[in-house]
Each structure stands twice: as structure tokens, then as C-alpha cells.
Design a protein around this motif. Structure first.
Motif, mmCIF file in Angstrom:
data_model
loop_
_atom_site.group_PDB
_atom_site.id
_atom_site.type_symbol
_atom_site.label_atom_id
_atom_site.label_comp_id
_atom_site.label_asym_id
_atom_site.label_seq_id
_atom_site.Cartn_x
_atom_site.Cartn_y
_atom_site.Cartn_z
ATOM 1 N N ASP A 1 0.842 -1.196 0.000
ATOM 2 C CA ASP A 1 0.000 0.000 0.000
ATOM 3 C C ASP A 1 0.879 1.248 0.000
ATOM 4 O O ASP A 1 2.086 1.184 0.205
ATOM 5 C CB ASP A 1 -0.970 0.009 1.187
ATOM 6 C CG ASP A 1 -0.269 -0.061 2.534
ATOM 7 O OD1 ASP A 1 0.824 0.510 2.679
ATOM 8 O OD2 ASP A 1 -0.817 -0.689 3.461
ATOM 9 N N ARG A 2 0.272 2.399 -0.237
ATOM 10 C CA ARG A 2 1.048 3.633 -0.388
ATOM 11 C C ARG A 2 1.674 4.088 0.922
ATOM 12 O O ARG A 2 2.734 4.725 0.921
ATOM 13 C CB ARG A 2 0.156 4.737 -0.968
ATOM 14 C CG ARG A 2 -0.235 4.485 -2.418
ATOM 15 C CD ARG A 2 -1.001 5.647 -2.999
ATOM 16 N NE ARG A 2 -1.355 5.408 -4.391
ATOM 17 C CZ ARG A 2 -2.041 6.268 -5.148
ATOM 18 N NH1 ARG A 2 -2.439 7.430 -4.630
ATOM 19 N NH2 ARG A 2 -2.319 5.983 -6.404
ATOM 20 N N ALA A 3 1.030 3.795 2.034
ATOM 21 C CA ALA A 3 1.619 4.153 3.324
ATOM 22 C C ALA A 3 2.963 3.452 3.494
ATOM 23 O O ALA A 3 3.958 4.057 3.915
ATOM 24 C CB ALA A 3 0.669 3.777 4.459
ATOM 25 N N GLY A 4 3.002 2.171 3.155
ATOM 26 C CA GLY A 4 4.248 1.433 3.243
ATOM 27 C C GLY A 4 5.278 1.905 2.236
ATOM 28 O O GLY A 4 6.486 1.923 2.520
ATOM 29 N N ASP A 5 4.814 2.309 1.043
ATOM 30 C CA ASP A 5 5.747 2.828 0.043
ATOM 31 C C ASP A 5 6.522 4.016 0.605
ATOM 32 O O ASP A 5 7.746 4.113 0.429
ATOM 33 C CB ASP A 5 4.987 3.254 -1.217
ATOM 34 C CG ASP A 5 4.394 2.076 -1.973
ATOM 35 O OD1 ASP A 5 4.807 0.925 -1.717
ATOM 36 O OD2 ASP A 5 3.517 2.308 -2.825
ATOM 37 N N LEU A 6 5.821 4.926 1.272
ATOM 38 C CA LEU A 6 6.477 6.099 1.844
ATOM 39 C C LEU A 6 7.403 5.702 2.992
ATOM 40 O O LEU A 6 8.545 6.182 3.082
ATOM 41 C CB LEU A 6 5.440 7.104 2.332
ATOM 42 C CG LEU A 6 5.978 8.329 3.079
ATOM 43 C CD1 LEU A 6 6.959 9.107 2.212
ATOM 44 C CD2 LEU A 6 4.828 9.220 3.547
ATOM 45 N N LEU A 7 6.935 4.831 3.872
ATOM 46 C CA LEU A 7 7.736 4.431 5.025
ATOM 47 C C LEU A 7 9.039 3.762 4.590
ATOM 48 O O LEU A 7 10.131 4.140 5.036
ATOM 49 C CB LEU A 7 6.934 3.486 5.915
ATOM 50 C CG LEU A 7 7.693 2.903 7.114
ATOM 51 C CD1 LEU A 7 8.151 4.003 8.063
ATOM 52 C CD2 LEU A 7 6.825 1.883 7.853
ATOM 53 N N TYR A 8 8.945 2.777 3.705
ATOM 54 C CA TYR A 8 10.139 2.036 3.324
ATOM 55 C C TYR A 8 11.076 2.870 2.444
ATOM 56 O O TYR A 8 12.304 2.729 2.527
ATOM 57 C CB TYR A 8 9.755 0.726 2.632
ATOM 58 C CG TYR A 8 9.157 -0.282 3.588
ATOM 59 C CD1 TYR A 8 9.816 -0.629 4.762
ATOM 60 C CD2 TYR A 8 7.920 -0.876 3.339
ATOM 61 C CE1 TYR A 8 9.278 -1.541 5.651
ATOM 62 C CE2 TYR A 8 7.374 -1.793 4.225
ATOM 63 C CZ TYR A 8 8.047 -2.117 5.380
ATOM 64 O OH TYR A 8 7.507 -3.019 6.272
ATOM 65 N N ALA A 9 10.514 3.752 1.616
ATOM 66 C CA ALA A 9 11.373 4.633 0.818
ATOM 67 C C ALA A 9 12.178 5.557 1.724
ATOM 68 O O ALA A 9 13.369 5.820 1.467
ATOM 69 C CB ALA A 9 10.531 5.441 -0.158
ATOM 70 N N VAL B 1 -0.790 12.428 3.920
ATOM 71 C CA VAL B 1 0.169 12.843 2.896
ATOM 72 C C VAL B 1 -0.505 13.749 1.864
ATOM 73 O O VAL B 1 0.045 14.790 1.483
ATOM 74 C CB VAL B 1 0.790 11.607 2.224
ATOM 75 C CG1 VAL B 1 1.687 12.027 1.058
ATOM 76 C CG2 VAL B 1 1.601 10.808 3.240
ATOM 77 N N PHE B 2 -1.717 13.384 1.427
ATOM 78 C CA PHE B 2 -2.399 14.174 0.403
ATOM 79 C C PHE B 2 -2.767 15.563 0.912
ATOM 80 O O PHE B 2 -2.777 16.533 0.138
ATOM 81 C CB PHE B 2 -3.662 13.451 -0.077
ATOM 82 C CG PHE B 2 -3.379 12.219 -0.897
ATOM 83 C CD1 PHE B 2 -2.115 11.976 -1.426
ATOM 84 C CD2 PHE B 2 -4.381 11.279 -1.133
ATOM 85 C CE1 PHE B 2 -1.848 10.838 -2.173
ATOM 86 C CE2 PHE B 2 -4.126 10.151 -1.889
ATOM 87 C CZ PHE B 2 -2.858 9.927 -2.406
ATOM 88 N N THR B 3 -3.096 15.666 2.196
ATOM 89 C CA THR B 3 -3.474 16.974 2.750
ATOM 90 C C THR B 3 -2.269 17.795 3.190
ATOM 91 O O THR B 3 -2.417 18.962 3.574
ATOM 92 C CB THR B 3 -4.413 16.805 3.956
ATOM 93 O OG1 THR B 3 -3.742 16.059 4.988
ATOM 94 C CG2 THR B 3 -5.695 16.078 3.552
ATOM 95 N N GLY B 4 -1.082 17.206 3.166
ATOM 96 C CA GLY B 4 0.118 17.913 3.584
ATOM 97 C C GLY B 4 0.347 17.911 5.080
ATOM 98 O O GLY B 4 1.280 18.547 5.571
#
Length: 307
Positions: free
Chosen positions: A130-138, A282-285
């Protein structure tokens, strides 16, 4: 209402990433022997008993995947795995509790809320798919704490260096909202995980207010002293918890002194607060990659990891 309290309520409303379900009735007319065996397994894997008996993190991870203690979560995770999202119709969903991910000697623990219905509940690995994990692991990769930026599925080559990722609720909940009872039922797994990490863990990052409160309760059970009044959640908040003194029973007449407890944590742990890596934040900043990186970097330095 104070600003801190307002932000905490926002976190509880906005950042809960995962959910619950209702367990279907067992068929007692067919496969009775199988059902009786399953009931016995259920009794054996009650969190408070099964977690306490786990001697290693590998053992704990195996035990948690068999947990069926919360009927609503069991029904939801299995229904989601059966129905699937159209984009993942060719996947064989995991559909079980998702164990923690990372080395047994981790110095830094990152805890969120619960697996996503079509993320961890699909792949079987925390924050994967999921996108939450994409941000965390990146972000962990940028800090030199992960082997790659992407997290697609177990076996994809992702490794964490000195970091372990977990959650206070191990099943995907409906509407991204575990109930307080489900959180409390799942707590023995997190408490035991913290105890088993005792020799190496020096810092914890709690993603969101839910994770912050659940982690404080588990740290208390695992043998650390939480300050009073209990520290409030906020992005960038930090508090250091000292190990609670291990109770030593008084020896009887002529008895040798009791050895130091092997269960009590030996070092202080610093808890960091961070807004959850949810898509909404993330989308809301509300949370930017730079904000996440700053908290993770500070936590890693506190844990003694090179960043």
C-alpha cells in the motif's frame, strides 16, 4: 480544549489505517472433529497465553498468525481475502494476522495501527502493498535502514537494517477502526514483542495517536515506567522511559539471593511521535516526506544506528 488534545483527536479520527470483522458461525453438522480441533487451537492461541509462551521473535511471529481471538476482525480479514479488490483478483490473499517484520536484534521499532485490508492483509507483511508502506520504506531506504525503496510482497528482497516494523493490532479492521476491546485483546503480542527486543531496542516511533497510546500501554506491561501524567501525542513528541525495577522476592531463611530477572528491560527507551503515513495525511500535507524523515532520523540516531 488544548491544541495538543485537538491534534490527538484529529489523529484518532484521521489516521486509523486498518479495521475489524465478525466471525461466522461454525458448521457443527459437518466436520465436527475438525471444528473441535480448531476450537482447541483457538484456546491454545489466546494472546495472553500464546504470547507469553513465545521464546523468540520467530516463535512469536508464527503464533500470532494463528490468532482468532477477535471474531469481528477474523470475519473481516477473511471476507476481504475472499472477495478481494478487483485490481488484486489474481492474488491469493494472506487473510490472517500479520506478524512484525525486521531483525530480532532491532534497535529501532516502528509501530503503526493495523494492517491495511488490501495491503498487509493481502501480502502478509507489515506496510507492504500500500502507499503508506511505500512512503515508510522509501524513507528508511534514504536513511540507509532498508535495502530498497519498494515493498511489494514477501520475498521481494526487502531487508531492514536495525529496524523492525509492527502494529498494536495485527488484523485488518473494518472502516480502519479497531475497537478499544480489540486493541486491548491484541496487546499481549506487542508487549511480548517489546520484551523480546529488550536486549537491543533503544527507540520506538509511534505512527499516529492510536499507535502512541497503544505503545505506551504495551511498554508499561513490558516493564518500562511511563511518566505521569502520561505523555501526550504530537508530531515530533518524544519521551524517555526508564526500565521499571524488577521485583525481587525476599529469600527465605538461609536461601541464596534471587538472581536478577531476565524479563525486565535493561535500558531506557525513547518513544517518538509521528503523524501516521496514511494517504490522507500525505495528500493533505499534514505529513510530508521531510517530516517523516526528520523523526525517523532522530529516532535512529537515538537508537545508535548510523544515519
Amino acid at each position: 480544549m488544548s491544541s495538543a488534545e485537538h491534534h490527538q483527536e484529529q489523529e484518532q479520527e484521521q489516521e486509523q489505517e486498518h479495521g475489524q470483522g465478525q466471525e461466522q458461525d461454525q458448521n457443527h453438522d459437518q466436520g465436527q472433529d475438525h471444528d473441535e480441533g480448531r476450537d482447541q487451537d483457538h484456546d491454545d492461541e489466546r494472546p495472553e497465553r500464546a504470547a507469553a509462551e513465545a521464546g523468540t521473535l520467530d516463535d512469536l511471529d508464527a503464533r500470532v498468525t494463528r490468532c482468532r481471538a477477535c471474531p469481528r476482525l477474523v470475519a473481516w480479514r477473511e471476507e476481504t481475502a475472499r472477495v478481494k479488490r478487483p485490481a488484486f483478483r489474481d492474488w491469493e490473499y494472506w487473510g490472517r494476522p500479520v506478524p512484525g517484520f525486521g531483525p530480532a536484534h532491532a534497535a529501532l521499532l516502528v509501530t503503526g495501527l493495523a494492517p491495511a485490508a488490501h495491503g498487509g492483509n493481502r501480502t502478509g507483511r507489515m506496510f507492504t502493498g500500500d502507499r503508506a508502506g511505500d512512503l515508510l520504506y522509501a524513507t528508511l531506504y534514504e536513511l540507509g535502514l532498508a535495502s530498497q525503496t519498494t515493498a511489494v510482497r514477501p520475498g521481494d528482497g526487502l531487508e531492514l537494517y536495525g529496524v523492525r516494523v509492527t502494529a498494536p493490532v495485527h488484523c485488518a479492521p473494518p472502516d480502519n477502526r479497531p475497537t478499544p476491546a480489540e486493541r486491548d485483546t491484541c496487546r499481549p503480542w506487542l508487549s511480548r514483542e517489546l520484551r523480546l527486543l529488550r536486549p537491543s531496542m533503544r527507540a520506538v516511533v509511534a505512527l499516529g495517536a492510536f499507535g502512541w497510546q497503544a505503545t505506551l500501554a504495551a511498554l508499561t506491561e513490558a516493564g518500562w515506567e511511563v511518566p505521569r501524567p502520561r505523555p501526550a501525542f504530537g508530531h515530533g513528541a518524544r519521551t524517555t522511559l526508564a526500565p521499571a525495577p524488577a521485583p525481587v522476592p525476599a529469600p527465605g531463611p538461609g536461601a541464596a539471593p534471587a538472581p536478577a530477572s531476565e524479563e525486565g528491560p535493561g535500558s531506557a527507551v525513547t518513544l517518538f511521535g509521528c503523524y501516521h503515513v496514511s494517504q490522507r495525511n500525505v495528500f493533505t500535507g499534514r505529513l510530508t516526506p521531510a517530516m517523516l524523515r526528520e523523526v525517523l532520523a532522530e529516532a535512529a540516531r537515538t537508537a545508535g544506528l548510523p544515519v
